[in-house]
Design an enzyme around this catalytic site. Structure first.
Site, PDB file in Angstrom:
ATOM      1  N   GLY A  12      -8.532  -0.111   6.361  1.00 13.16           N
ATOM      2  CA  GLY A  12      -7.477   0.573   7.112  1.00 13.16           C
ATOM      3  C   GLY A  12      -6.454   1.173   6.166  1.00 13.16           C
ATOM      4  N   SER A  39      -9.503  -5.857   8.016  1.00 18.49           N
ATOM      5  CA  SER A  39      -9.078  -7.239   8.188  1.00 18.49           C
ATOM      6  C   SER A  39      -7.582  -7.339   7.973  1.00 18.49           C
ATOM      7  CB  SER A  39      -9.800  -8.153   7.198  1.00 18.49           C
ATOM      8  OG  SER A  39      -9.253  -9.458   7.223  1.00 18.49           O
ATOM      9  N   VAL A  47       2.784   1.355  -0.539  1.00 22.76           N
ATOM     10  CA  VAL A  47       4.065   1.820  -1.068  1.00 22.76           C
ATOM     11  C   VAL A  47       4.121   3.341  -1.177  1.00 22.76           C
ATOM     12  CG1 VAL A  47       4.513  -0.316  -2.315  1.00 22.76           C
ATOM     13  CG2 VAL A  47       3.304   1.543  -3.461  1.00 22.76           C
ATOM     14  N   ALA A  50       6.424   8.533  -0.182  1.00 23.69           N
ATOM     15  CA  ALA A  50       6.840   9.918  -0.372  1.00 23.69           C
ATOM     16  C   ALA A  50       5.626  10.829  -0.257  1.00 23.69           C
ATOM     17  CB  ALA A  50       7.511  10.098  -1.730  1.00 23.69           C
ATOM     18  N   LYS A  78      12.259  15.485   2.759  1.00 24.51           N
ATOM     19  CA  LYS A  78      12.137  15.586   1.309  1.00 24.51           C
ATOM     20  C   LYS A  78      11.993  17.053   0.909  1.00 24.51           C
ATOM     21  CE  LYS A  78       9.010  14.316  -2.491  1.00 24.51           C
ATOM     22  NZ  LYS A  78       7.774  13.604  -2.877  1.00 24.51           N
ATOM     23  N   PRO A  96      11.343  21.577  -6.966  1.00 27.70           N
ATOM     24  CA  PRO A  96      11.595  21.889  -5.557  1.00 27.70           C
ATOM     25  C   PRO A  96      10.332  22.280  -4.807  1.00 27.70           C
ATOM     26  CG  PRO A  96      12.000  23.834  -6.866  1.00 27.70           C
ATOM     27  CD  PRO A  96      11.555  22.758  -7.833  1.00 27.70           C
ATOM     28  N   LEU A 333      -7.695   5.284  -2.469  1.00 29.95           N
ATOM     29  CA  LEU A 333      -7.738   4.580  -3.750  1.00 29.95           C
ATOM     30  C   LEU A 333      -9.149   4.230  -4.181  1.00 29.95           C
ATOM     31  CD1 LEU A 333      -4.695   2.160  -3.261  1.00 29.95           C
ATOM     32  CD2 LEU A 333      -4.732   4.440  -4.288  1.00 29.95           C
ATOM     33  N   TYR A 431      -4.068  29.897  -9.089  1.00 28.24           N
ATOM     34  CA  TYR A 431      -5.445  29.665  -8.688  1.00 28.24           C
ATOM     35  C   TYR A 431      -5.536  29.395  -7.197  1.00 28.24           C
ATOM     36  CZ  TYR A 431      -3.566  25.201 -10.493  1.00 28.24           C
ATOM     37  OH  TYR A 431      -2.764  24.133 -10.810  1.00 28.24           O
TER      38      TYR A 431
END
Length: 509
Positions: A12, A39, A47, A50, A78, A96, A333, A431
């Protein structure tokens, strides 16, 4: 009629639920059948608070209402990232989400700015960026729809509670029919002939089969790195930070519409303002500081009362050499990780999900789809990698071992070429694919002291006096229009206030 493609998402968190939301938000039940297995006993990194402006495109595509999402995740806006002490101790610049000025005399604004700088007559380049000036004054409003207006020249993203965002997407997906299964994966069974994933087996003994398995199991890479033994390309030699500490604090009065990144002796510290708290963390290299020293450094550098103990995270920057292998696609990840310096983790998840939607297979899965998916994802990772390395390498700091190492390290040829072209006369390649556009590269180049020694010859087509007059006009229009904006705190309070205490979110906050 074709049977729906059966897709099993393993894990998840933000990656898993973004993948699920992309699939159920765009595709119909007769096209795909989606099941997510996770699970509650297995924690997530959680974390990634942003984001980048591209996330708005993702939310719009799947039908998420912005104000509702922001309320339920205690989100704020942001406009970019402030970098302190990166080029040298005492330096400060903003990256920016928007342009610097506008073209003058047939060349990009930064060409004329370079011309004026070399003549000793240019202001800080940030003065010509709407997003930067608004950030410096803690103001926010939506960009104007009139593309000729000076306040249409920027974009925005979000800060939010990553755990609440995953929970929000879960509810959103389940209301649209997604099946969630609670359970730990104990075994991954492979087809003995094809080598494809045949099933995952849960702790309960249930075997779950599917046509396509999406590995969102985080750094473990349960399927892609475990069962399929997918190779990982390590980029630590260029991105040396390998650990992080994350700690929330009470919300500060400094309610900024931007993320702050402050370079420290062995890494850098982030600061992310949310409605109900402030997110903080220290990303560092274990080769240059101990864990105990890092904790002491972070906890002594906070601007609010800590709400928890620091959460340690270990990682390795790099990516899978193939994120789609056999009938498994690694997203998030499990696919790779490039440290959080420019908030790219959620973007890389998003681009993988959208590419999957573009290349959605039928049975049997055509290998050419995997090849194209891997080409797109690899290209994104490579270009983000170069942009992040630029921050570390382009520095004059020599006050610690980390910065001396980064100054002297070998860099990829692709980045070396970009730096050489910009240093010659400010050329930045545009590009088609890849995250960071010329304004982003410009902000980091200039902000960290990589300044062109020349400019495009066409810049001389206009008299310098006329150029300076136009530049001053841009600076004045930006400043005047920003002064008319509401404060960031007021805008958040009126547009998307969540359940967090908002008593401090007045005009002066």
């Amino acid at each position: 009629m074709n049977k729906p493609l059966e897709i099993v998402i393993v894990g998840g968190g933000t990656a898993g639920w973004m993948t699920a939301a992309g699939l159920v938000g765009v595709l119909k039940p007769d096209q795909v059948k989606v099941r997510l297995v996770e699970s509650d006993d297995i924690g997530t990194v959680g974390v990634g608070e942003a984001t980048l402006p591209q996330m708005r495109e993702f939310n719009d595509r799947i039908g998420i209402v912005e104000s509702d999402m922001m309320r339920k995740t205690n989100a704020t806006f942001k406009l970019g990232i402030e970098f302190r002490d990166w080029g040298f101790k005492g330096s400060n610049y903003h990256h920016p989400f928007g342009a610097h000025g506008h073209p003058i005399g047939g060349v990009g604004f930064h060409q004329q700015w370079t011309r004026a700088r070399l003549a000793g007559q240019a202001a800080d380049i940030g003065d010509y960026s709407y997003a930067i000036v608004a950030s410096r004054r803690n103001r926010f409003d939506f960009p104007a729809e009139d593309k000729t207006a000076v306040n249409s020249t920027y974009d925005y993203a979000y800060h939010f509670d990553a755990g609440l965002y995953a929970r929000y997407l879960r509810g959103w997906c389940e209301s649209r029919g997604l099946t969630r299964t609670e359970g730990k994966v104990m075994e991954v069974k492979l087809d003995p002939v094809s080598g494809d994933v045949a099933a995952i087996v849960l702790e309960s003994g249930e075997a779950i089969t599917g046509d396509l398995f999406i590995d969102c199991s985080g750094f473990r890479g349960l399927i892609i790195g475990g069962a399929l033994n997918g190779a990982f390309e390590d980029w630590t030699r260029w991105l040396p930070c390998d650990r992080a500490l994350a700690v929330p604090t009470e919300r500060s009065e400094d309610f900024t519409p931007y993320t702050r990144s402050t370079a420290l002796e062995a890494g850098w510290q982030w600061r992310i303002p949310l409605q109900h708290r402030t997110g903080n963390g220290y990303v560092y290299s274990s080769a240059f500081i101990s864990d105990d020293e890092a904790i002491t450094r972070l906890m002594g550098n906070l601007d609010g009362k800590p709400l928890a103990d620091p959460k340690p995270i270990r990682f390795k920057s790099g990516r899978r050499t193939a994120s789609w292998k056999k009938n498994c696609i690694a997203i998030g990840l499990a696919s790779g990780f490039l440290e959080p310096l420019e908030s790219t983790s959620i973007y890389l998840t998003q681009i993988a999900v959208l590419t999957l939607l573009d290349l959605l297979p039928r049975r049997p899965i055509d290998p050419v789809l995997a090849e194209e998916f891997n080409r797109v994802v690899d290209n994104e990772y490579d270009r983000v990698r170069d942009f992040l390395i630029l921050h570390y390498h382009a520095t004059s700091r020599d006050d610690s071992e980390l910065w001396r190492h980064c100054r002297e390290m070998e860099i990829p040829d692709t980045l070396r070429e970009k730096m050489a072209l910009f240093g010659h006369r400010g050329h930045i390649a545009q590009y088609k694919d890849g995250l960071f556009s010329p304004p982003s590269w410009l902000s980091v180049f200039v902000g960290q002291g990589v300044l062109p020694t020349g400019y495009h010859p066409m810049a001389d087509n206009l008299p310098l006096a006329a150029v300076l007059e136009e530049m001053e006009g841009i600076r004045t229009r930006v400043s005047d229009r920003v002064d008319a904006m509401p404060s960031h705190a007021d805008f958040v309070r009126d547009y998307c206030a969540g359940e967090a205490p908002l008593k401090a979110m007045g005009a002066g906050a």
